[in-house]
Scaffold this active site. Sequence first.
Site, PDB file in Angstrom:
ATOM      1  N   ASN A  11      37.088  41.737  31.175  1.00 13.37           N
ATOM      2  CA  ASN A  11      38.516  41.930  31.527  1.00 13.37           C
ATOM      3  C   ASN A  11      39.295  40.816  31.399  1.00 13.37           C
ATOM      4  O   ASN A  11      40.547  40.958  31.509  1.00 13.37           O
ATOM      5  CB  ASN A  11      38.741  42.891  32.637  1.00 13.37           C
ATOM      6  CG  ASN A  11      37.954  44.172  32.487  1.00 13.37           C
ATOM      7  OD1 ASN A  11      38.294  44.910  31.835  1.00 13.37           O
ATOM      8  ND2 ASN A  11      37.142  44.386  33.904  1.00 13.37           N
ATOM      9  N   ARG A  18      48.454  42.574  31.555  1.00  7.19           N
ATOM     10  CA  ARG A  18      48.500  43.737  32.812  1.00  7.19           C
ATOM     11  C   ARG A  18      48.058  42.661  34.054  1.00  7.19           C
ATOM     12  O   ARG A  18      47.890  41.716  34.025  1.00  7.19           O
ATOM     13  CB  ARG A  18      47.330  44.565  32.669  1.00  7.19           C
ATOM     14  CG  ARG A  18      47.293  45.468  31.266  1.00  7.19           C
ATOM     15  CD  ARG A  18      47.055  46.910  31.287  1.00  7.19           C
ATOM     16  NE  ARG A  18      47.069  47.097  29.942  1.00  7.19           N
ATOM     17  CZ  ARG A  18      46.034  47.396  29.025  1.00  7.19           C
ATOM     18  NH1 ARG A  18      44.611  47.081  29.460  1.00  7.19           N
ATOM     19  NH2 ARG A  18      46.124  47.705  27.769  1.00  7.19           N
ATOM     20  N   TYR A  23      47.132  38.103  38.465  1.00 12.26           N
ATOM     21  CA  TYR A  23      46.346  37.216  37.676  1.00 12.26           C
ATOM     22  C   TYR A  23      47.415  36.406  36.787  1.00 12.26           C
ATOM     23  O   TYR A  23      46.904  35.510  35.946  1.00 12.26           O
ATOM     24  CB  TYR A  23      45.435  37.878  36.732  1.00 12.26           C
ATOM     25  CG  TYR A  23      44.427  38.669  37.525  1.00 12.26           C
ATOM     26  CD1 TYR A  23      43.446  37.762  38.344  1.00 12.26           C
ATOM     27  CD2 TYR A  23      44.310  39.826  37.303  1.00 12.26           C
ATOM     28  CE1 TYR A  23      42.598  38.489  38.885  1.00 12.26           C
ATOM     29  CE2 TYR A  23      43.318  40.459  38.396  1.00 12.26           C
ATOM     30  CZ  TYR A  23      42.208  39.837  38.891  1.00 12.26           C
ATOM     31  OH  TYR A  23      41.404  40.236  39.765  1.00 12.26           O
ATOM     32  N   ASN A  74      33.972  31.848  34.742  1.00 14.95           N
ATOM     33  CA  ASN A  74      34.611  32.637  35.643  1.00 14.95           C
ATOM     34  C   ASN A  74      33.856  34.124  35.431  1.00 14.95           C
ATOM     35  O   ASN A  74      33.977  34.847  34.326  1.00 14.95           O
ATOM     36  CB  ASN A  74      35.944  32.765  35.234  1.00 14.95           C
ATOM     37  CG  ASN A  74      36.554  33.891  36.319  1.00 14.95           C
ATOM     38  OD1 ASN A  74      35.988  34.653  36.864  1.00 14.95           O
ATOM     39  ND2 ASN A  74      38.066  33.768  36.330  1.00 14.95           N
ATOM     40  N   ALA A  77      34.346  40.473  37.745  1.00 19.05           N
ATOM     41  CA  ALA A  77      33.562  41.190  38.597  1.00 19.05           C
ATOM     42  C   ALA A  77      32.286  40.782  38.835  1.00 19.05           C
ATOM     43  O   ALA A  77      31.688  41.243  39.848  1.00 19.05           O
ATOM     44  CB  ALA A  77      34.074  42.553  38.254  1.00 19.05           C
ATOM     45  N   GLU A  98      31.796  27.460  39.149  1.00 16.11           N
ATOM     46  CA  GLU A  98      32.410  28.763  39.359  1.00 16.11           C
ATOM     47  C   GLU A  98      34.014  28.492  39.443  1.00 16.11           C
ATOM     48  O   GLU A  98      34.306  28.027  40.283  1.00 16.11           O
ATOM     49  CB  GLU A  98      31.585  29.351  40.496  1.00 16.11           C
ATOM     50  CG  GLU A  98      32.202  30.836  40.591  1.00 16.11           C
ATOM     51  CD  GLU A  98      31.673  31.577  41.747  1.00 16.11           C
ATOM     52  OE1 GLU A  98      30.542  30.901  42.635  1.00 16.11           O
ATOM     53  OE2 GLU A  98      32.098  32.586  42.205  1.00 16.11           O
ATOM     54  N   HIS A 100      37.755  30.917  39.600  1.00 11.00           N
ATOM     55  CA  HIS A 100      38.302  31.995  39.773  1.00 11.00           C
ATOM     56  C   HIS A 100      39.765  31.762  39.861  1.00 11.00           C
ATOM     57  O   HIS A 100      40.294  30.880  40.533  1.00 11.00           O
ATOM     58  CB  HIS A 100      38.066  32.756  41.197  1.00 11.00           C
ATOM     59  CG  HIS A 100      36.592  33.385  41.116  1.00 11.00           C
ATOM     60  ND1 HIS A 100      35.926  34.242  40.518  1.00 11.00           N
ATOM     61  CD2 HIS A 100      35.339  32.671  41.877  1.00 11.00           C
ATOM     62  CE1 HIS A 100      34.679  34.235  40.544  1.00 11.00           C
ATOM     63  NE2 HIS A 100      34.343  33.603  41.570  1.00 11.00           N
ATOM     64  N   ARG A 107      41.055  38.049  49.257  1.00 12.06           N
ATOM     65  CA  ARG A 107      41.326  39.373  48.709  1.00 12.06           C
ATOM     66  C   ARG A 107      40.560  40.444  49.474  1.00 12.06           C
ATOM     67  O   ARG A 107      39.905  40.247  50.551  1.00 12.06           O
ATOM     68  CB  ARG A 107      41.033  39.443  47.263  1.00 12.06           C
ATOM     69  CG  ARG A 107      42.301  38.358  46.660  1.00 12.06           C
ATOM     70  CD  ARG A 107      42.142  38.416  45.046  1.00 12.06           C
ATOM     71  NE  ARG A 107      42.289  39.641  44.597  1.00 12.06           N
ATOM     72  CZ  ARG A 107      42.093  40.087  43.128  1.00 12.06           C
ATOM     73  NH1 ARG A 107      41.578  39.133  42.606  1.00 12.06           N
ATOM     74  NH2 ARG A 107      42.257  41.342  42.841  1.00 12.06           N
TER      75      ARG A 107
HETATM   76  O1  CA2 Z   1      40.140  35.482  40.180  1.00 14.25           O
HETATM   77  C1  CA2 Z   1      39.411  35.571  39.278  1.00 14.25           C
HETATM   78  O2  CA2 Z   1      39.263  35.184  38.398  1.00 14.25           O
HETATM   79  C2  CA2 Z   1      38.381  36.785  39.568  1.00 14.25           C
HETATM   80  O3  CA2 Z   1      37.093  36.529  38.928  1.00 14.25           O
HETATM   81  C3  CA2 Z   1      39.031  37.811  38.270  1.00 14.25           C
HETATM   82  C4  CA2 Z   1      38.344  39.268  38.189  1.00 14.25           C
HETATM   83  C5  CA2 Z   1      37.818  39.767  39.586  1.00 14.25           C
HETATM   84  O4  CA2 Z   1      36.999  40.853  39.773  1.00 14.25           O
HETATM   85  C6  CA2 Z   1      37.221  38.962  40.548  1.00 14.25           C
HETATM   86  O5  CA2 Z   1      36.943  39.518  41.809  1.00 14.25           O
HETATM   87  C7  CA2 Z   1      38.026  37.493  40.757  1.00 14.25           C
HETATM   88  C8  CA2 Z   1      39.116  40.352  37.516  1.00 14.25           C
HETATM   89  C9  CA2 Z   1      39.378  39.798  36.060  1.00 14.25           C
HETATM   90  C10 CA2 Z   1      40.265  41.030  35.498  1.00 14.25           C
HETATM   91  O6  CA2 Z   1      41.202  40.249  34.918  1.00 14.25           O
HETATM   92  C11 CA2 Z   1      42.259  41.162  34.702  1.00 14.25           C
HETATM   93  C12 CA2 Z   1      43.458  40.443  34.095  1.00 14.25           C
HETATM   94  C13 CA2 Z   1      44.327  41.280  33.746  1.00 14.25           C
HETATM   95  C14 CA2 Z   1      44.592  42.588  33.963  1.00 14.25           C
HETATM   96  C15 CA2 Z   1      43.540  43.189  34.503  1.00 14.25           C
HETATM   97  C16 CA2 Z   1      42.117  42.543  34.811  1.00 14.25           C
END
Ligand code: CA2
Length: 164
Positions: A11, A18, A23, A74, A77, A98, A100, A107
Site C-alpha cells: 500500500n 490517500r 502519511y 518499510n 502492515a 526498519e 516507518h 498509534r
Molecule cells: O508508518 C508506516 O510507515 C507504516 O509502515 C505504514 C503502514 C502501516 O500499516 C504501518 O503500521 C506503519 C501502512 C502503509 C499504507 O500506506 C498508505 C498510504 C496512503 C494511503 C493508504 C495507505
Amino acid sequence: MLRLLVLHGPNLNLLGTREPSVYGQVSLPDIDKSITRRSADLGIAVQTKQSNIEGELVTWIQNARGHFDGIIINPAAYTHTSIAIRDAIAAVALPTVEVHLSNIHQREEFRHHSFIAGVALGQIAGFGPTGYLLALEALTTHLASKTTPSRPRNVRRKPAALRR
Ligand code: CA2
C-alpha cells in the site's frame, strides 16, 4: 562502493494519493528520488523496490545476499504480521534498518509490535520520508565502521620511545 536495497511494503504505492493526514502528501516516486539523491551525495548505490506481495518481498530479501551490503525496509502492515519477512532478514544476515513514516508506538495497539525489530539493526519511526534518509546515514555509517581496516590484532607496536 556500498550497495543498499530499499524495500517498501504493501500500500505504500498509494502514498500522496490517500490518507494525507496520516502519511503526508509526498508520493513514493518522490521519496525514491530523494533517497537516490542522498545516496549519490553519500557515494553509495541504492536500488528501491515496492511490492504488495509478502512472498515477493521475501524473495527480494533472500536474493540480496551477495548483491547488497545492507537493507532498508518499510514492511508496512507486514511489520505486525510477517514471520516470513523476519525469517528472511535473519537468514540473509545483512544489516537491516526498519523504517516507518508514522510513529507506530503512538498509534493503535496492534501497530506497537514489530516482528522485524528483533532482527533489525535499528528502527526509525515517526519522521515521515526523512526516516529513509536517516536510515541511509545510519546504515552507511554502520557499514563503514565495519569495513575500515584496523591494525592486525596480534601485531605488537614498538614502544613509543623507539618509534620515529
Ligand atoms: O508508518 C508506516 O510507515 C507504516 O509502515 C505504514 C503502514 C502501516 O500499516 C504501518 O503500521 C506503519 C501502512 C502503509 C499504507 O500506506 C498508505 C498510504 C496512503 C494511503 C493508504 C495507505
